[in-house]
Structures are given as C-alpha cells and as structure tokens.
Write a protein that holds these residues in place. Sequence first.
Motif, PDB file in Angstrom:
ATOM      1  N   GLU A 120       0.840  -1.189   0.000  1.00 59.05           N
ATOM      2  CA  GLU A 120       0.000   0.000   0.000  1.00 59.05           C
ATOM      3  C   GLU A 120       0.883   1.250   0.000  1.00 59.05           C
ATOM      4  OE1 GLU A 120      -3.332  -0.071  -0.065  1.00 59.05           O
ATOM      5  OE2 GLU A 120      -3.495  -2.252   0.123  1.00 59.05           O
ATOM      6  N   PRO A 121       0.394   2.371  -0.539  1.00 58.86           N
ATOM      7  CA  PRO A 121       1.151   3.619  -0.471  1.00 58.86           C
ATOM      8  C   PRO A 121       1.379   4.042   0.979  1.00 58.86           C
ATOM      9  CG  PRO A 121      -0.612   3.778  -2.096  1.00 58.86           C
ATOM     10  CD  PRO A 121      -0.844   2.505  -1.326  1.00 58.86           C
ATOM     11  N   ALA A 122       2.444   4.815   1.188  1.00 61.56           N
ATOM     12  CA  ALA A 122       2.787   5.255   2.544  1.00 61.56           C
ATOM     13  C   ALA A 122       1.672   6.077   3.173  1.00 61.56           C
ATOM     14  CB  ALA A 122       4.088   6.063   2.514  1.00 61.56           C
ATOM     15  N   ALA A 126      -5.269   1.517  -2.604  1.00 61.94           N
ATOM     16  CA  ALA A 126      -4.960   0.684  -3.770  1.00 61.94           C
ATOM     17  C   ALA A 126      -3.463   0.441  -3.767  1.00 61.94           C
ATOM     18  CB  ALA A 126      -5.387   1.361  -5.064  1.00 61.94           C
ATOM     19  N   CYS A 127      -3.044  -0.722  -4.214  1.00 63.83           N
ATOM     20  CA  CYS A 127      -1.624  -1.037  -4.263  1.00 63.83           C
ATOM     21  C   CYS A 127      -0.870   0.004  -5.087  1.00 63.83           C
ATOM     22  CB  CYS A 127      -1.405  -2.409  -4.885  1.00 63.83           C
ATOM     23  SG  CYS A 127      -1.984  -3.781  -3.895  1.00 63.83           S
ATOM     24  N   ILE A 128       0.398   0.174  -4.781  1.00 66.88           N
ATOM     25  CA  ILE A 128       1.229   1.104  -5.536  1.00 66.88           C
ATOM     26  C   ILE A 128       1.203   0.758  -7.018  1.00 66.88           C
ATOM     27  CG2 ILE A 128       3.640   1.794  -5.943  1.00 66.88           C
ATOM     28  CD1 ILE A 128       4.062   1.594  -2.911  1.00 66.88           C
ATOM     29  N   GLY A 129       1.246  -0.514  -7.340  1.00 65.14           N
ATOM     30  CA  GLY A 129       1.277  -0.931  -8.738  1.00 65.14           C
ATOM     31  C   GLY A 129      -0.053  -1.400  -9.280  1.00 65.14           C
ATOM     32  N   CYS A 130      -1.160  -0.895  -8.744  1.00 63.36           N
ATOM     33  CA  CYS A 130      -2.467  -1.312  -9.265  1.00 63.36           C
ATOM     34  C   CYS A 130      -2.619  -0.850 -10.714  1.00 63.36           C
ATOM     35  CB  CYS A 130      -3.587  -0.713  -8.420  1.00 63.36           C
ATOM     36  SG  CYS A 130      -5.248  -1.119  -9.030  1.00 63.36           S
ATOM     37  N   THR A 148       9.515   8.126  -4.757  1.00 69.56           N
ATOM     38  CA  THR A 148       9.974   6.798  -4.342  1.00 69.56           C
ATOM     39  C   THR A 148       8.992   5.722  -4.765  1.00 69.56           C
ATOM     40  OG1 THR A 148      11.145   7.740  -2.435  1.00 69.56           O
ATOM     41  CG2 THR A 148      10.668   5.381  -2.372  1.00 69.56           C
ATOM     42  N   GLU A 149       7.692   5.973  -4.572  1.00 71.04           N
ATOM     43  CA  GLU A 149       6.677   5.004  -4.980  1.00 71.04           C
ATOM     44  C   GLU A 149       6.604   4.908  -6.502  1.00 71.04           C
ATOM     45  OE1 GLU A 149       3.049   6.070  -3.031  1.00 71.04           O
ATOM     46  OE2 GLU A 149       3.855   5.682  -1.024  1.00 71.04           O
ATOM     47  N   VAL A 162       7.623   1.768 -11.448  1.00 70.45           N
ATOM     48  CA  VAL A 162       8.342   1.651 -12.719  1.00 70.45           C
ATOM     49  C   VAL A 162       9.222   0.409 -12.714  1.00 70.45           C
ATOM     50  CG1 VAL A 162      10.154   2.702 -14.142  1.00 70.45           C
ATOM     51  CG2 VAL A 162       8.277   4.106 -13.275  1.00 70.45           C
ATOM     52  N   ASP A 163       9.902   0.164 -11.600  1.00 71.45           N
ATOM     53  CA  ASP A 163      10.759  -1.017 -11.494  1.00 71.45           C
ATOM     54  C   ASP A 163       9.936  -2.293 -11.552  1.00 71.45           C
ATOM     55  OD1 ASP A 163      13.379  -2.362 -10.724  1.00 71.45           O
ATOM     56  OD2 ASP A 163      12.111  -2.992  -9.047  1.00 71.45           O
ATOM     57  N   PHE A 164       8.797  -2.310 -10.871  1.00 73.11           N
ATOM     58  CA  PHE A 164       7.926  -3.491 -10.898  1.00 73.11           C
ATOM     59  C   PHE A 164       7.421  -3.745 -12.314  1.00 73.11           C
ATOM     60  CE2 PHE A 164       3.628  -5.333 -10.588  1.00 73.11           C
ATOM     61  CZ  PHE A 164       3.899  -6.487  -9.869  1.00 73.11           C
TER      62      PHE A 164
END
Length: 342
Positions: A43-45, A238-242, A259-260, A265-267
């Motif tokens: 989850e986002p911070a 919502a998940c960071i990478g939703c 950072t998120e 992007v990395d995911f």
Amino acid sequence: MTTPTLRILSLGAGVQSTTLFLLIQEGRIPKPDVAIFADTGWEPADVYAHLDRIEREIAQPMGIPILRVTSGNIRDDALDPDHRFVSMPTFTIGPCQTCIPRGHLGIVYDLPLPDDDGDGPATYTGTCLKCRGTGIQHGMGRRQCTKEYKLVCIKKGVRQVLGYPHPVQVPRGVYAEQLVGISRDEFERAKDTGLQYLRSTFPLLYLDGAADGREGWTRADCRRYLTARGWGSTPRSACIGCPFRSNREWRQMRDTRPTEWADAVDFDRRLRAMPRADGLQEFLHASRVPLDQAPIDRVSHIEWKGRQTTVFDQIADAEAEETTGGCGPWSCRSGEPVAPAA
C-alpha cells in the motif's frame, strides 16, 4: 433473523470506510466490535499513515480494535518465480492464443461455434475474431488479487474473532455482521458475501443528507463530509502498482511521491523480465508501453469535465476516470465484483 454474534467494520482505509468510522464515532451508525484491515504489503505510505491516524484518533478512544491481516506481500510474490502464480489485472500483449497455436497467422480454421440449429456443431473459418487478423492479442490478466490478498485473510480474521478458526466449523446461526462502505453511485456492488458466518450491510446506501436530496450518500458526499470533519486528505486504498490507476493518479504519484513511482516503474519493468509460456508481455498502463514512457500526461475528457465543477465533484469525477477506483475488499471497482471462494 438471528442477532449477529459480532459486528465488524470492513476497513479499507479509503474514502467510504473512513466515512463509516467517523459516522460510528458520531453515533449515527452502530458501533462495531472490531475493524479488519487487509494489508497487501504494498500500500502507499499515505494509506498506512492514514490507517495509523484512524487507529489513534477514532478506534482507540472508542475501544474498537483494528485487526490487521495479511496473506503476504503482493509485490514480492508476483516477482518470485518460485511462488504460486499471482494473478493481477495487468494489461497484456503478445501472440494470439486462438490462431497462432493453429499455425495460421490471423486466420482460424474450423473454429467450433455454439450449436444453434440442432444439426451438429457449427464451425467458423476466416479472420480470427480474437486478434482481428493481426496475430497480436491485447488482453488483461485475471483479477484474482482482491480475493487472494484481501478476502482470504479477511475470512480468516473473521473466523478468528468469532472463535472458530479454520478448519473448525462455524455453528449454524453464529455469524458476524459486516459494515461495508459502498456509496450510492456504486450500489450495484452491494452484494452479500455468500458466507454463512459473514453477512454484509451497507449503511451509506440509507443515509439522509445527500447533496442532491436523495437517500444514500455518493462518493462526493463522503468527500464533503470528510473535509468538514478535518479528514479531507483521506487517500484511496490501492496497491502502488495497481493497473487500474488513472493517468491523473499516475501523474500524482510521479510528481509527488517519487519513491513510490520508482517502485512502480521497477515493478513494471521486472514483470516483462519474467518469461511466460504463452509469450504474453505484461504492463501496468493500458497503453502497453513501459510505465515511464506511458502517456500519463494526457488528460481525459472526464478529468477536464471535473475541473469545471465544484472541488468535491471534481475529485469524485476524476476518481471515477477510466473505471478506476479504490480497492475495497468486497467492492473492488476495477471490474466485476469479486465472488468469495467457497
């Protein structure tokens, strides 16, 4: 109908469930015995910070424990080749799975069709209807993440607080009443759990005081209420990478939470580094290009429309963009309602 053994608040830590918690604090909704938050681990911070504030300023003073349950970290599991496959609704592109396996690019031969005349199975030969003759298939992954990372652990949590952990059978007539934050603009998702020991109620659908004078609150009504109560910064859960984030949300993440954004992007990049037997590639953005190259600066007509209304309706309209929505455990707005596992 029998009296519920316990009353539970389904806490997604987003707009509607935070509204419910504040209404409980005011005494407008019956007080639950416990609130349950399903943590995907990604989850986002600001969601975690908001959950801590709810616990500190609302739950603890009222004596309502918040039970945090989890099935693991969805990001780590999705990138672990040794982990059981995690199905996220990513956007996919690759060889057509209908015509390519038959050895005919863009053409299918003797494709079975439903028998509608009673004279035997019909067949179709011609341009592949799946890829329209291109040999390239655009699709989406199955949305199993809500069930696997929210519903499964919530059900375990409910059994735990009822005193009947799996595999102990919950006696007939013993059940928890679950308060779910579904607003009037998504009433079609107000469905029961299908579980004998967990029954849902939807208080927002029956509240008075909506801006349009009708029964039930909309998401915009919840936003107005939260702002008036000093909770206007309530995020969506919502998940960071939703993959169902709108362009507006991706821009906001890129511009305010670097950072998120780098994590997403990395995911997104690592998804395509994992080979798939079907040859499909996965992307977080609907354009099916790498996230850091996706056209997220494009403003949709819904977002433009929202900019010309009140600030509350602007937020609500923008959040409805491109079928996006928060990830409520029992009401994911990113597709068809999730049916619980048997």
